[in-house]
Design a protein around this motif. Structure first.
Motif, PDB file in Angstrom:
ATOM      1  N   HIS A  72       7.691 -15.853  -2.572  1.00  0.00           N
ATOM      2  CA  HIS A  72       8.205 -15.848  -1.201  1.00  0.00           C
ATOM      3  C   HIS A  72       9.551 -16.566  -1.105  1.00  0.00           C
ATOM      4  CE1 HIS A  72       4.884 -13.914   0.917  1.00  0.00           C
ATOM      5  NE2 HIS A  72       4.062 -14.564   0.113  1.00  0.00           N
TER       6      HIS A  72
ATOM      7  N   GLU B 110      -1.156  -9.119  -3.086  1.00  0.00           N
ATOM      8  CA  GLU B 110      -0.982  -9.567  -1.705  1.00  0.00           C
ATOM      9  C   GLU B 110       0.406 -10.161  -1.488  1.00  0.00           C
ATOM     10  OE1 GLU B 110      -3.049 -12.699   1.487  1.00  0.00           O
ATOM     11  OE2 GLU B 110      -4.014 -12.265  -0.443  1.00  0.00           O
ATOM     12  N   ALA B 111       0.875 -10.955  -2.461  1.00  0.00           N
ATOM     13  CA  ALA B 111       2.199 -11.572  -2.327  1.00  0.00           C
ATOM     14  C   ALA B 111       3.306 -10.522  -2.351  1.00  0.00           C
ATOM     15  CB  ALA B 111       2.411 -12.583  -3.452  1.00  0.00           C
TER      16      ALA B 111
ATOM     17  N   ALA C 233       3.110  -7.412  -1.417  1.00  0.00           N
ATOM     18  CA  ALA C 233       3.079  -6.667  -0.163  1.00  0.00           C
ATOM     19  C   ALA C 233       3.604  -7.501   0.995  1.00  0.00           C
ATOM     20  CB  ALA C 233       1.653  -6.207   0.120  1.00  0.00           C
ATOM     21  N   ALA C 234       3.235  -8.780   1.027  1.00  0.00           N
ATOM     22  CA  ALA C 234       3.674  -9.637   2.127  1.00  0.00           C
ATOM     23  C   ALA C 234       5.177  -9.873   2.081  1.00  0.00           C
ATOM     24  CB  ALA C 234       2.918 -10.960   2.078  1.00  0.00           C
ATOM     25  N   ALA C 235       5.725 -10.042   0.876  1.00  0.00           N
ATOM     26  CA  ALA C 235       7.157 -10.298   0.727  1.00  0.00           C
ATOM     27  C   ALA C 235       7.977  -9.016   0.652  1.00  0.00           C
ATOM     28  CB  ALA C 235       7.406 -11.141  -0.524  1.00  0.00           C
ATOM     29  N   ARG C 236       7.300  -7.879   0.461  1.00  0.00           N
ATOM     30  CA  ARG C 236       7.961  -6.578   0.317  1.00  0.00           C
ATOM     31  C   ARG C 236       8.933  -6.596  -0.860  1.00  0.00           C
ATOM     32  NH1 ARG C 236       5.349  -2.598   2.060  1.00  0.00           N
ATOM     33  NH2 ARG C 236       7.278  -1.365   2.195  1.00  0.00           N
TER      34      ARG C 236
ATOM     35  N   GLY D 114       1.967  -3.533  -2.530  1.00  0.00           N
ATOM     36  CA  GLY D 114       0.834  -4.149  -3.197  1.00  0.00           C
ATOM     37  C   GLY D 114       0.168  -3.253  -4.213  1.00  0.00           C
TER      38      GLY D 114
END
Length: 301
Positions: free
Chosen positions: A49, A92-93, A95-98, A125
């Motif tokens: 992130h 997950e990381a 996908a969350a950070a793209r 993800g």
């Protein structure tokens, strides 16, 4: 976090992130790795992130980022791919950070076998690629280091690449870097960037880490990224010095042995410039010699 733009072609031992503009922006995360698996994974997610906040589109982690490096640890820390907890956290990381995450390596359990495995996760993800270390680190340097991965690990049998942002990227793991034929095949398949999570030690690191990375880049006219853990204080001591070499074989940027992040752009204009000016690809004498891929298939996205 402050950032700087280097004046020199190869700023050495960077303490702060450095940006070189135009192209795919990558982050090489040289993180500390300890005995607590959950804390290692949590730290990796935080670094993903942070790299995103600095503009990275692809984030690469080091070899054995979720476990200490050593044959005595692999079984204890191993998990299934992609069903394990570390893979879930990376997916997950990403996908969350793209961003695209080259997940360093982790000990993979597949039935009775263990592998040293790199996973790659896309910005939704999704699992883009999986590379199992092909060449196991079995060496004996008297009075310096003896190590035999094959006591515990099984070797992979595929050459691996994936595409992201229109760039084809090849994967190798640590000792794979020493085998130019493998890198040649990835380049022949269209790779412009080769990424090697690795953990060279205090004997081989000072001698060969940089020269091998720059050698692969110059010989094959590709970008080469080497991603190491930071140097610890106990057990296996990694050399560190994560680096990026350009298609001229120049050392573009390099960290020291401490935790840090190297940020840079992969500029395809440089790649095309080198290949046009020094056209070794079309000058190869394939009538005399040739490097062949003998795997049943290459693992690609």
């Amino acid at each position: 976090m402050n950032t700087t733009i280097p004046d020199a072609v190869h700023p050495r031992f960077l303490k702060k992130p450095v940006f070189l503009y135009s192209g795919l922006k990558i982050a090489l995360v040289q993180m500390s790795v300890g005995p607590d698996k959950a804390k290692n994974v949590e730290a990796a997610v935080k670094e993903i992130h942070k790299a995103k906040e600095l503009g990275a589109q692809l984030v690469a982690l080091p070899e054995c980022f979720n476990s200490p490096y050593g044959t005595q640890y692999f079984s204890e820390y191993a998990e299934e791919v992609p069903g394990g907890s570390t893979c879930a956290a990376l997916a997950e990381a990403a996908a969350a950070a793209r961003v695209c995450v080259v997940g360093g390596t982790l000990p993979e359990r597949c039935g009775p076998r263990l592998y040293n495995t790199c996973t790659v996760w896309g910005p939704a993800g999704e699992l883009l690629a999986k590379h199992r270390k092909v060449h196991l680190f079995d060496i004996d340097i008297p009075d310096k280091i003896t190590f035999k991965e094959s006591d515990v690990l099984s070797p992979g049998d595929q050459i691996t690449s994936f595409e992201y942002h229109g760039i084809k990227i090849g994967l190798g793991i640590c000792y794979d870097l020493r085998f130019a034929e493998m890198a040649q095949i990835m380049t022949d398949q269209g790779c412009s960037l080769l990424v090697y999570p690795g953990a060279f030690n205090m004997t081989t690191g000072p001698q060969h880490w940089e020269v091998l990375g720059r050698g692969r880049a110059a010989d094959l006219q590709v970008w080469v990224a080497l991603v190491s853990p930071a140097r610890g204080r106990d057990g296996y001591l990694a050399w560190g010095h994560s680096l990026l070499a350009d298609p001229w074989g120049r050392l573009v940027a390099q960290l020291d042995h401490q935790p840090g992040t190297l940020l840079a752009d992969i500029d395809l204009n440089t790649l095309e410039e080198v290949r046009t000016q020094i056209p070794v690809r079309r000058q190869k004498r394939n009538d005399i010699y040739e490097v062949l891929n003998k795997t049943s298939k290459s693992e690609t996205s």
